[in-house]
Scaffold this motif. Sequence first.
Motif, PDB file in Angstrom:
ATOM      1  N   ASP A  54      31.770  40.042   3.680  1.00  0.00           N
ATOM      2  CA  ASP A  54      32.839  40.568   3.845  1.00  0.00           C
ATOM      3  C   ASP A  54      33.397  42.036   3.237  1.00  0.00           C
ATOM      4  OD1 ASP A  54      33.366  38.189   5.377  1.00  0.00           O
ATOM      5  OD2 ASP A  54      34.117  37.208   3.284  1.00  0.00           O
ATOM      6  N   LEU A  55      32.672  42.162   2.002  1.00  0.00           N
ATOM      7  CA  LEU A  55      32.866  43.385   1.415  1.00  0.00           C
ATOM      8  C   LEU A  55      32.613  44.552   2.222  1.00  0.00           C
ATOM      9  CD1 LEU A  55      32.348  42.470  -2.258  1.00  0.00           C
ATOM     10  CD2 LEU A  55      34.436  43.054  -1.330  1.00  0.00           C
ATOM     11  N   GLU A  56      31.267  44.385   2.918  1.00  0.00           N
ATOM     12  CA  GLU A  56      30.509  45.290   3.759  1.00  0.00           C
ATOM     13  C   GLU A  56      31.448  45.781   4.597  1.00  0.00           C
ATOM     14  OE1 GLU A  56      26.689  44.073   4.536  1.00  0.00           O
ATOM     15  OE2 GLU A  56      25.772  44.902   2.556  1.00  0.00           O
ATOM     16  N   GLU A  62      37.346  50.585   6.474  1.00  0.00           N
ATOM     17  CA  GLU A  62      37.860  51.390   5.641  1.00  0.00           C
ATOM     18  C   GLU A  62      37.308  52.890   5.982  1.00  0.00           C
ATOM     19  OE1 GLU A  62      40.997  53.248   3.218  1.00  0.00           O
ATOM     20  OE2 GLU A  62      40.856  51.061   3.957  1.00  0.00           O
ATOM     21  N   LEU A  63      36.070  52.909   5.843  1.00  0.00           N
ATOM     22  CA  LEU A  63      35.744  54.343   6.063  1.00  0.00           C
ATOM     23  C   LEU A  63      35.754  54.594   7.611  1.00  0.00           C
ATOM     24  CD1 LEU A  63      32.109  53.755   4.342  1.00  0.00           C
ATOM     25  CD2 LEU A  63      33.765  55.215   3.778  1.00  0.00           C
ATOM     26  N   GLN A  70      40.910  61.492   9.293  1.00  0.00           N
ATOM     27  CA  GLN A  70      40.387  62.719   9.322  1.00  0.00           C
ATOM     28  C   GLN A  70      40.269  63.507  10.402  1.00  0.00           C
ATOM     29  OE1 GLN A  70      40.320  63.607   6.334  1.00  0.00           O
ATOM     30  NE2 GLN A  70      39.337  65.603   6.068  1.00  0.00           N
ATOM     31  N   GLN A  71      39.639  62.711  11.273  1.00  0.00           N
ATOM     32  CA  GLN A  71      39.548  63.593  12.815  1.00  0.00           C
ATOM     33  C   GLN A  71      40.887  63.910  13.246  1.00  0.00           C
ATOM     34  OE1 GLN A  71      37.148  60.979  15.267  1.00  0.00           O
ATOM     35  NE2 GLN A  71      37.056  62.447  17.022  1.00  0.00           N
ATOM     36  N   THR A  72      41.791  63.094  13.369  1.00  0.00           N
ATOM     37  CA  THR A  72      43.017  63.394  13.728  1.00  0.00           C
ATOM     38  C   THR A  72      43.700  64.612  12.950  1.00  0.00           C
ATOM     39  OG1 THR A  72      43.408  61.021  14.472  1.00  0.00           O
ATOM     40  CG2 THR A  72      45.471  62.318  13.915  1.00  0.00           C
TER      41      THR A  72
END
Length: 102
Positions: A54-56, A62-63, A70-72
């Motif tokens: 779940d954390l992964e 999130e990434l 960031q791309q936008t």
Amino acid sequence: MAADTTDLTIEILKRIQTEQAGQRQDIRQLQQSFVDIARLIQRMEQRLSDLKPDLETMFKMELIGQHAHQQTRLEQMMDESLIGLEERLSERLARIEARLTP
């Protein structure tokens, strides 16, 4: 006198025996505490291993979200830069044309 020495020796031995019994009880409590701590650690390790997928997934999402954001932003910055460049080029071309036109 021998009776006094014997009585004193018996009293000392009883005290030692009582102290040893108390120490044994303390040792048992410590051992139980260690067992409890070991069980707690095992449960925590199990919880962590259960939460790991779940954390992964959360970190990956999130990434991915940050990457998309960031791309936008980069696309917007490039568009703004190109619009500004286009405007400056248009102004320069207009000045050049104004100079060339009699």
